[in-house]
Design a protein around this motif. Structure first.
Motif, PDB file in Angstrom:
ATOM      1  N   THR A  87       0.836  -1.205   0.000  1.00  0.00           N
ATOM      2  CA  THR A  87       0.000   0.000   0.000  1.00  0.00           C
ATOM      3  C   THR A  87       0.864   1.245   0.000  1.00  0.00           C
ATOM      4  N   GLU A  88       1.880   1.255   0.855  1.00  0.00           N
ATOM      5  CA  GLU A  88       2.792   2.407   0.916  1.00  0.00           C
ATOM      6  C   GLU A  88       3.530   2.590  -0.406  1.00  0.00           C
ATOM      7  N   ALA A  89       3.905   1.477  -1.042  1.00  0.00           N
ATOM      8  CA  ALA A  89       4.600   1.572  -2.325  1.00  0.00           C
ATOM      9  C   ALA A  89       3.689   2.135  -3.407  1.00  0.00           C
ATOM     10  N   LEU A  90       2.433   1.715  -3.428  1.00  0.00           N
ATOM     11  CA  LEU A  90       1.478   2.256  -4.399  1.00  0.00           C
ATOM     12  C   LEU A  90       1.269   3.753  -4.181  1.00  0.00           C
ATOM     13  N   GLN A  91       1.116   4.152  -2.931  1.00  0.00           N
ATOM     14  CA  GLN A  91       0.915   5.566  -2.623  1.00  0.00           C
ATOM     15  C   GLN A  91       2.147   6.391  -3.002  1.00  0.00           C
ATOM     16  N   ALA A  92       3.322   5.844  -2.746  1.00  0.00           N
ATOM     17  CA  ALA A  92       4.557   6.540  -3.105  1.00  0.00           C
ATOM     18  C   ALA A  92       4.675   6.688  -4.621  1.00  0.00           C
ATOM     19  N   ALA A  93       4.317   5.644  -5.355  1.00  0.00           N
ATOM     20  CA  ALA A  93       4.384   5.693  -6.816  1.00  0.00           C
ATOM     21  C   ALA A  93       3.435   6.739  -7.377  1.00  0.00           C
ATOM     22  N   GLU A  94       2.237   6.816  -6.812  1.00  0.00           N
ATOM     23  CA  GLU A  94       1.257   7.793  -7.289  1.00  0.00           C
ATOM     24  C   GLU A  94       1.755   9.222  -7.065  1.00  0.00           C
ATOM     25  N   ALA A  95       2.510   9.424  -5.978  1.00  0.00           N
ATOM     26  CA  ALA A  95       2.975  10.775  -5.632  1.00  0.00           C
ATOM     27  C   ALA A  95       4.295  11.153  -6.297  1.00  0.00           C
ATOM     28  N   GLU A 147      -5.490  -3.706   6.795  1.00  0.00           N
ATOM     29  CA  GLU A 147      -4.385  -3.776   5.837  1.00  0.00           C
ATOM     30  C   GLU A 147      -4.836  -4.233   4.448  1.00  0.00           C
ATOM     31  N   VAL A 148      -5.670  -5.277   4.402  1.00  0.00           N
ATOM     32  CA  VAL A 148      -6.115  -5.803   3.108  1.00  0.00           C
ATOM     33  C   VAL A 148      -6.984  -4.766   2.395  1.00  0.00           C
ATOM     34  N   ARG A 149      -7.919  -4.186   3.131  1.00  0.00           N
ATOM     35  CA  ARG A 149      -8.798  -3.175   2.550  1.00  0.00           C
ATOM     36  C   ARG A 149      -7.997  -2.000   2.015  1.00  0.00           C
ATOM     37  N   ASP A 150      -7.028  -1.531   2.776  1.00  0.00           N
ATOM     38  CA  ASP A 150      -6.230  -0.380   2.345  1.00  0.00           C
ATOM     39  C   ASP A 150      -5.483  -0.681   1.053  1.00  0.00           C
ATOM     40  N   PHE A 151      -4.922  -1.895   0.961  1.00  0.00           N
ATOM     41  CA  PHE A 151      -4.200  -2.274  -0.254  1.00  0.00           C
ATOM     42  C   PHE A 151      -5.143  -2.339  -1.455  1.00  0.00           C
ATOM     43  N   LEU A 152      -6.293  -2.971  -1.273  1.00  0.00           N
ATOM     44  CA  LEU A 152      -7.228  -3.115  -2.393  1.00  0.00           C
ATOM     45  C   LEU A 152      -7.762  -1.766  -2.849  1.00  0.00           C
ATOM     46  N   ALA A 178      -6.128   1.106  -2.600  1.00  0.00           N
ATOM     47  CA  ALA A 178      -5.024   1.780  -3.295  1.00  0.00           C
ATOM     48  C   ALA A 178      -4.839   1.224  -4.700  1.00  0.00           C
ATOM     49  N   LEU A 179      -4.967  -0.085  -4.846  1.00  0.00           N
ATOM     50  CA  LEU A 179      -4.799  -0.720  -6.153  1.00  0.00           C
ATOM     51  C   LEU A 179      -5.945  -0.347  -7.087  1.00  0.00           C
ATOM     52  N   ALA A 180      -7.169  -0.424  -6.586  1.00  0.00           N
ATOM     53  CA  ALA A 180      -8.340  -0.127  -7.426  1.00  0.00           C
ATOM     54  C   ALA A 180      -8.392   1.340  -7.836  1.00  0.00           C
ATOM     55  N   LYS A 181      -7.877   2.224  -6.983  1.00  0.00           N
ATOM     56  CA  LYS A 181      -7.929   3.664  -7.256  1.00  0.00           C
ATOM     57  C   LYS A 181      -6.686   4.179  -7.993  1.00  0.00           C
ATOM     58  N   ALA A 182      -5.705   3.313  -8.240  1.00  0.00           N
ATOM     59  CA  ALA A 182      -4.455   3.750  -8.866  1.00  0.00           C
ATOM     60  C   ALA A 182      -4.734   4.478 -10.180  1.00  0.00           C
ATOM     61  N   GLU A 183      -4.193   5.690 -10.304  1.00  0.00           N
ATOM     62  CA  GLU A 183      -4.374   6.465 -11.529  1.00  0.00           C
ATOM     63  C   GLU A 183      -3.312   6.131 -12.562  1.00  0.00           C
ATOM     64  N   LYS A 184      -2.132   5.741 -12.104  1.00  0.00           N
ATOM     65  CA  LYS A 184      -1.065   5.370 -13.030  1.00  0.00           C
ATOM     66  C   LYS A 184      -1.250   3.922 -13.481  1.00  0.00           C
ATOM     67  N   PRO A 185      -0.788   3.585 -14.687  1.00  0.00           N
ATOM     68  CA  PRO A 185      -0.948   2.220 -15.180  1.00  0.00           C
ATOM     69  C   PRO A 185      -0.244   1.204 -14.284  1.00  0.00           C
ATOM     70  N   VAL A 186      -0.858   0.029 -14.170  1.00  0.00           N
ATOM     71  CA  VAL A 186      -0.313  -1.054 -13.351  1.00  0.00           C
ATOM     72  C   VAL A 186      -0.122  -2.284 -14.240  1.00  0.00           C
ATOM     73  N   VAL A 187       1.091  -2.824 -14.230  1.00  0.00           N
ATOM     74  CA  VAL A 187       1.454  -4.004 -15.006  1.00  0.00           C
ATOM     75  C   VAL A 187       1.838  -5.106 -14.037  1.00  0.00           C
ATOM     76  N   ALA A 188       1.605  -6.359 -14.414  1.00  0.00           N
ATOM     77  CA  ALA A 188       2.031  -7.492 -13.590  1.00  0.00           C
ATOM     78  C   ALA A 188       2.736  -8.518 -14.467  1.00  0.00           C
ATOM     79  N   GLY A 189       3.792  -9.115 -13.900  1.00  0.00           N
ATOM     80  CA  GLY A 189       4.494 -10.220 -14.546  1.00  0.00           C
ATOM     81  C   GLY A 189       4.356 -11.449 -13.677  1.00  0.00           C
TER      82      GLY A 189
END
Length: 248
Positions: free
Chosen positions: A36-44, A81-86, A88-99
């Motif tokens: 969650t912190e990593a997603l928030q940091a990436a968005e900022a 914790e789970v809710r916060d992560f989900l 952050a992921l669902a609201k992400a404005e920047k593109p998200v890729v997974a490998g």
């Protein structure tokens, strides 16, 4: 913070690597917080144009750490914790890729429904055994999966716990491309290419494609409410006890 989540920023890509290979990247509460912190940091971070999730060879993510679930069930409530992560992921404005390589179990599968591009190896296996554990779907998968693959395939995945291979996952619409080797390299190359595009135009295009996400957030919260009740149910307790007795 935890060493089980590694983050780096290179060429405009923030990589979030699940790094708990001894547990096949089963997610602990600390790992959720770190992601969650990593997603928030990436968005900022203006240096970041794309976010990339990766795992370990043979194990993208084996789902939630069931030992954590046992402790949570004893406490009678589901932490945030789970809710916060989900969220952050669902609201992400920047593109998200997974490998993805190897196991993608439970949330290891459902988190992919929120990604904009998913690359997977032929060895990947996707499975959501929620019902087998006496539990119910999460990550708004009960809303998104039927939209992607239709009600019947969604029932096979979410209610029956049927495993999907990479080709079937691609047919269902939550894997974009199958790559034969070096999924990390291929996924990073894709993320780097996205990050190199005009940032605001990419964000606006993603927003138009995803549309209003209020229904997704609402479903995440509804699923968590039901999930928390199921964690303390007799069915879940019996399923957890059976799981840990087999491991012992």
């Amino acid at each position: 913070m935890t060493d089980h989540i590694k983050t780096t920023v290179t060429d405009g890509v923030q990589t979030i690597r699940m790094n708990r290979p001894d547990k096949k990247n089963a997610l602990s509460r600390a790992m959720y917080c770190a992601m969650t912190e990593a997603l928030q940091a990436a968005e900022a971070d203006e240096a970041v144009g794309c976010i990339l999730f990766t795992g370990a060879p043979g194990a993208f993510c084996a789902g939630n750490d069931l030992a954590d679930f046992m402790e949570i069930a004893k406490g009678g409530g589901l932490p945030t914790e789970v809710r916060d992560f989900l969220h952050a992921l669902a609201k992400a404005e920047k593109p998200v890729v997974a490998g993805v390589d190897g196991l993608a179990i439970g949330i290891g599968t459902t988190m992919l429904f929120h990604c904009d591009l998913v690359l997977a190896t032929p060895k990947s296996e996707f499975k959501t055994p929620f019902v087998d554990l006496g539990l119910t779907p999460e990550a708004a998968s009960s809303l998104i999966a039927p939209r992607l693959m239709g009600n019947q395939r969604a029932f096979q995945m979410l209610a029956m716990g049927r495993p999907f291979d990479a080709e079937f996952a691609r047919e269902c619409g939550f894997v974009t491309e199958i790559v034969d080797d070096d999924v990390d390299g291929s996924a990073f190359a894709a993320a780097k290419a996205i990050a190199a595009k005009p940032r605001e135009a990419v964000k606006l295009t993603k927003s138009l494609i995803r549309g209003d996400r209020s229904d997704v957030i609402e479903r995440i919260d509804k699923e968590i409410e039901i999930f928390a009740k199921r964690l303390v149910s007799k069915e879940a307790r019996q399923a957890f006890e059976a799981f840990f007795s087999r491991k012992g």
